[in-house]
Design a protein around this motif. Structure first.
Motif, PDB file in Angstrom:
ATOM      1  N   VAL A  63       3.994  -0.602   1.711  1.00 45.04           N
ATOM      2  CA  VAL A  63       4.179  -0.915   0.297  1.00 45.04           C
ATOM      3  C   VAL A  63       4.457   0.388  -0.449  1.00 45.04           C
ATOM      4  O   VAL A  63       4.062   1.471  -0.001  1.00 45.04           O
ATOM      5  N   VAL A  64       5.159   0.262  -1.578  1.00 48.60           N
ATOM      6  CA  VAL A  64       5.464   1.437  -2.397  1.00 48.60           C
ATOM      7  C   VAL A  64       5.186   1.132  -3.862  1.00 48.60           C
ATOM      8  O   VAL A  64       5.242  -0.014  -4.292  1.00 48.60           O
ATOM      9  N   ASP A  65       4.907   2.197  -4.612  1.00 49.94           N
ATOM     10  CA  ASP A  65       4.738   2.044  -6.056  1.00 49.94           C
ATOM     11  C   ASP A  65       6.096   2.243  -6.741  1.00 49.94           C
ATOM     12  O   ASP A  65       7.128   2.391  -6.070  1.00 49.94           O
ATOM     13  N   ARG A 129      -5.133   2.564 -11.192  1.00 52.40           N
ATOM     14  CA  ARG A 129      -3.797   2.647 -11.802  1.00 52.40           C
ATOM     15  C   ARG A 129      -2.766   1.838 -11.013  1.00 52.40           C
ATOM     16  O   ARG A 129      -1.580   1.903 -11.298  1.00 52.40           O
ATOM     17  N   VAL A 130      -3.228   1.085 -10.028  1.00 53.18           N
ATOM     18  CA  VAL A 130      -2.335   0.343  -9.141  1.00 53.18           C
ATOM     19  C   VAL A 130      -2.514  -1.151  -9.389  1.00 53.18           C
ATOM     20  O   VAL A 130      -3.622  -1.624  -9.612  1.00 53.18           O
ATOM     21  N   ASP A 131      -1.401  -1.886  -9.331  1.00 54.89           N
ATOM     22  CA  ASP A 131      -1.455  -3.324  -9.550  1.00 54.89           C
ATOM     23  C   ASP A 131      -0.753  -4.043  -8.402  1.00 54.89           C
ATOM     24  O   ASP A 131       0.064  -3.463  -7.695  1.00 54.89           O
ATOM     25  N   LEU A 132      -1.101  -5.308  -8.235  1.00 59.61           N
ATOM     26  CA  LEU A 132      -0.502  -6.165  -7.216  1.00 59.61           C
ATOM     27  C   LEU A 132       0.281  -7.281  -7.901  1.00 59.61           C
ATOM     28  O   LEU A 132      -0.017  -7.640  -9.035  1.00 59.61           O
ATOM     29  N   GLY A 156       1.084   2.067 -10.691  1.00 63.26           N
ATOM     30  CA  GLY A 156       1.905   0.926 -11.077  1.00 63.26           C
ATOM     31  C   GLY A 156       1.898  -0.204 -10.069  1.00 63.26           C
ATOM     32  O   GLY A 156       1.066  -0.266  -9.165  1.00 63.26           O
ATOM     33  N   LEU A 157       2.841  -1.105 -10.245  1.00 57.59           N
ATOM     34  CA  LEU A 157       2.941  -2.299  -9.423  1.00 57.59           C
ATOM     35  C   LEU A 157       3.470  -1.967  -8.030  1.00 57.59           C
ATOM     36  O   LEU A 157       4.506  -1.323  -7.892  1.00 57.59           O
ATOM     37  N   LEU A 158       2.753  -2.428  -7.010  1.00 55.29           N
ATOM     38  CA  LEU A 158       3.203  -2.224  -5.639  1.00 55.29           C
ATOM     39  C   LEU A 158       4.237  -3.278  -5.273  1.00 55.29           C
ATOM     40  O   LEU A 158       4.181  -4.415  -5.731  1.00 55.29           O
ATOM     41  N   LYS A 159       5.178  -2.876  -4.431  1.00 55.67           N
ATOM     42  CA  LYS A 159       6.178  -3.808  -3.924  1.00 55.67           C
ATOM     43  C   LYS A 159       6.353  -3.565  -2.427  1.00 55.67           C
ATOM     44  O   LYS A 159       6.002  -2.504  -1.916  1.00 55.67           O
TER      45      LYS A 159
END
Length: 183
Positions: A63-65, A129-132, A156-159
Motif C-alpha cells: 500500500v502507498v500513501d 495521520r493515515v487513513d483507510l 493521508g489515505l492509503l491506496k
C-alpha cells in the motif's frame, strides 16, 4: 510438526474455506479488502501440518500513501480452529515479519487486536495521520517499524500498490489466473 511455505495455487480452496470459517462469508466487506482487491500479495505464506493439511495462512500487501510512501498491509492472518493454541499464528507472523525485513520493507500495518499483535511489536497511535478507504476502528489500526521512523513518514489515505492479479507467480513460474478465483 508445522512447516511454513510459500502459498501455491493448490492451497487456494483450503485457504478460502479456512478464511470463510474464521471470518465469515462477508469478510470481503471489510475496509482492508478495498486495499487487496485486484492486487497480488507481496508475500503469501501457509502453515502446513504433518499430514499436509492447511493449518494457517497470512498475506502481506503493498500500500502507498498520497506521496508514494510504501508500507505492507498484513492480513488476513488465520489459523484452523482445531489447530489454535499451538502457536501457529506466532510462527506465521514471525516468518512474515522476517521476510518483510529481509526484503527491505520499512513497515507493516494492520487492523487487529492489540492484545494479540503487541507481542510482535505492533503499536497503536503510530498511524494517526493515515487513513483507510472506509470505516475502521482507529484503536485497532496498528503498525510496526522495520526501519526506524518509517511509519512516521506515512500520511493521508492509503491506496493499493504493487502488481495486479492479471499474472500470478508461484514457484518462480508465471501463470495467468482464472480471475473467477482471485488469489
Amino acid at each position: 510438526m508445522i512447516t511454513i511455505v510459500d502459498e501455491a495455487l493448490e492451497h487456494f480452496s483450503a485457504r478460502e474455506a479456512l478464511l470463510d470459517l474464521s471470518f465469515g462469508e462477508d469478510r470481503h466487506l471489510k475496509t482492508c479488502e478495498r486495499l487487496r482487491e485486484g492486487q497480488l500479495p507481496v508475500f503469501a505464506f501457509v502453515a502446513m501440518d504433518a499430514t499436509g493439511g492447511l493449518a494457517g495462512s497470512v498475506r502481506l500487501w503493498s500500500v502507498v500513501d498520497h506521496v508514494g510512501n510504501q508500507s505492507l498491509l498484513l492480513g488476513p492472518l488465520t489459523v484452523s480452529p482445531d489447530m489454535r493454541g499451538q502457536k501457529i499464528g506466532d510462527l506465521l507472523m514471525r516468518h512474515a515479519l522476517t521476510q518483510a525485513a529481509v526484503h527491505g520493507h520499512g513497515s507493516v500495518i494492520l487492523v487487529g487486536d492489540q492484545a494479540y499483535y503487541d507481542r510482535f511489536g505492533f503499536q497503536p497511535g503510530k498511524l494517526d495521520r493515515v487513513d483507510l478507504p472506509g470505516p475502521f476502528d482507529q484503536q485497532r489500526f496498528l503498525g510496526i517499524d522495520l526501519s526506524v521512523g518509517h511509519l512516521a513518514r506515512l500520511d493521508g489515505l492509503l491506496k493499493p500498490a504493487g502488481e495486479s492479479n492479471t499474472t500470478l507467480v508461484f514457484g518462480g513460474r508465471k501463470k495467468t489466473p482464472d480471475l473467477r478465483k482471485s488469489v
